[in-house]
Motif scaffolding. Structure first.
Motif, short mmCIF file in Angstrom:
data_model
loop_
_atom_site.label_atom_id
_atom_site.label_comp_id
_atom_site.label_asym_id
_atom_site.label_seq_id
_atom_site.Cartn_x
_atom_site.Cartn_y
_atom_site.Cartn_z
N THR A 167 -35.03 -0.75 -57.24
CA THR A 167 -36.16 -1.23 -56.45
C THR A 167 -36.57 -0.16 -55.47
O THR A 167 -35.80 0.73 -55.14
N ASP A 168 -37.79 -0.26 -55.00
CA ASP A 168 -38.31 0.72 -54.04
C ASP A 168 -39.09 -0.02 -52.96
O ASP A 168 -40.26 0.25 -52.74
N ASN B 295 -31.14 4.97 -66.09
CA ASN B 295 -32.40 5.68 -65.88
C ASN B 295 -33.57 4.79 -66.29
O ASN B 295 -33.54 4.17 -67.36
N VAL B 296 -34.59 4.73 -65.46
CA VAL B 296 -35.73 3.87 -65.72
C VAL B 296 -36.54 4.39 -66.91
O VAL B 296 -36.96 5.54 -66.91
N LYS B 297 -36.74 3.52 -67.91
CA LYS B 297 -37.54 3.86 -69.08
C LYS B 297 -38.95 3.27 -68.97
O LYS B 297 -39.91 3.85 -69.45
N THR B 298 -39.04 2.08 -68.39
CA THR B 298 -40.32 1.41 -68.17
C THR B 298 -40.35 0.95 -66.73
O THR B 298 -39.47 0.20 -66.29
N GLU B 299 -41.34 1.40 -65.98
CA GLU B 299 -41.42 1.09 -64.54
C GLU B 299 -41.48 -0.41 -64.28
O GLU B 299 -41.93 -1.20 -65.12
N ALA B 300 -41.05 -0.80 -63.09
CA ALA B 300 -41.02 -2.21 -62.70
C ALA B 300 -42.41 -2.83 -62.77
O ALA B 300 -43.41 -2.20 -62.43
N LYS B 301 -42.41 -4.09 -63.22
CA LYS B 301 -43.66 -4.83 -63.35
C LYS B 301 -43.43 -6.25 -62.85
O LYS B 301 -42.38 -6.85 -63.11
N LEU C 236 -37.90 -4.52 -65.35
CA LEU C 236 -38.03 -3.13 -65.77
C LEU C 236 -37.04 -2.88 -66.89
O LEU C 236 -36.17 -3.69 -67.15
#
Length: 104
Positions: free
Chosen positions: A3-4, A51-57, A44
Motif C-alpha cells: 500500500t502507499d 513484486n507488484v505485477k498489476t498496480e492496486a485497483k 493487486l
C-alpha cells in the motif's frame, strides 16, 4: 509495502488476503480503512517474491467476508458474502475486474 497511503495515521489496510492464481502470481485483497470507517476494497497482483505485477485497483464497496477467506476460482480470486437473506459470490480476475453473482 504493497500500500502507499500518504497518511499512515489515518489510512490503513484491514483484512488482508492473498490467493494463489498461477504458479508465480498471487492476487492480494484488502480493505482500505480510515481510523474509524471503511473506505473501499482494494486488489493487486504480485509475483511469488512480492513484486507488484498489476498496480492496486479499487473494487469499490464490495466488502471482504469478516470471518472467511478468499479462494482461487477460474484463474482469479473469489469470496462469498451474505446480506438480506442472499449469498453473493464476488469474483476478481487476474486483470482485477470484479463481478458479483447472487446465488440462488
Amino acid at each position: 509495502w504493497l500500500t502507499d497511503y500518504s497518511n499512515r495515521e489515518t489510512d490503513h489496510a484491514e483484512r488482508p488476503q492473498a490467493v494463489r492464481i498461477a504458479d508465480d502470481s498471487y492476487l492480494v485483497l484488502w480493505e482500505h480503512w480510515s481510523l474509524s470507517a471503511y473506505i473501499e476494497t482494494m486488489a493487486l497482483v504480485v509475483d511469488e517474491y512480492g513484486n507488484v505485477k498489476t498496480e492496486a485497483k479499487s473494487l469499490g464497496s464490495e466488502r471482504l467476508h469478516r470471518n472467511g477467506e478468499s479462494f482461487g476460482l477460474a484463474g482469479g480470486a473469489a469470496w462469498v458474502t451474505g446480506a438480506a437473506g442472499q449469498l453473493v459470490l464476488h469474483v476478481v480476475d487476474s486483470s482485477l475486474e470484479h463481478t458479483s453473482y447472487v446465488l440462488d
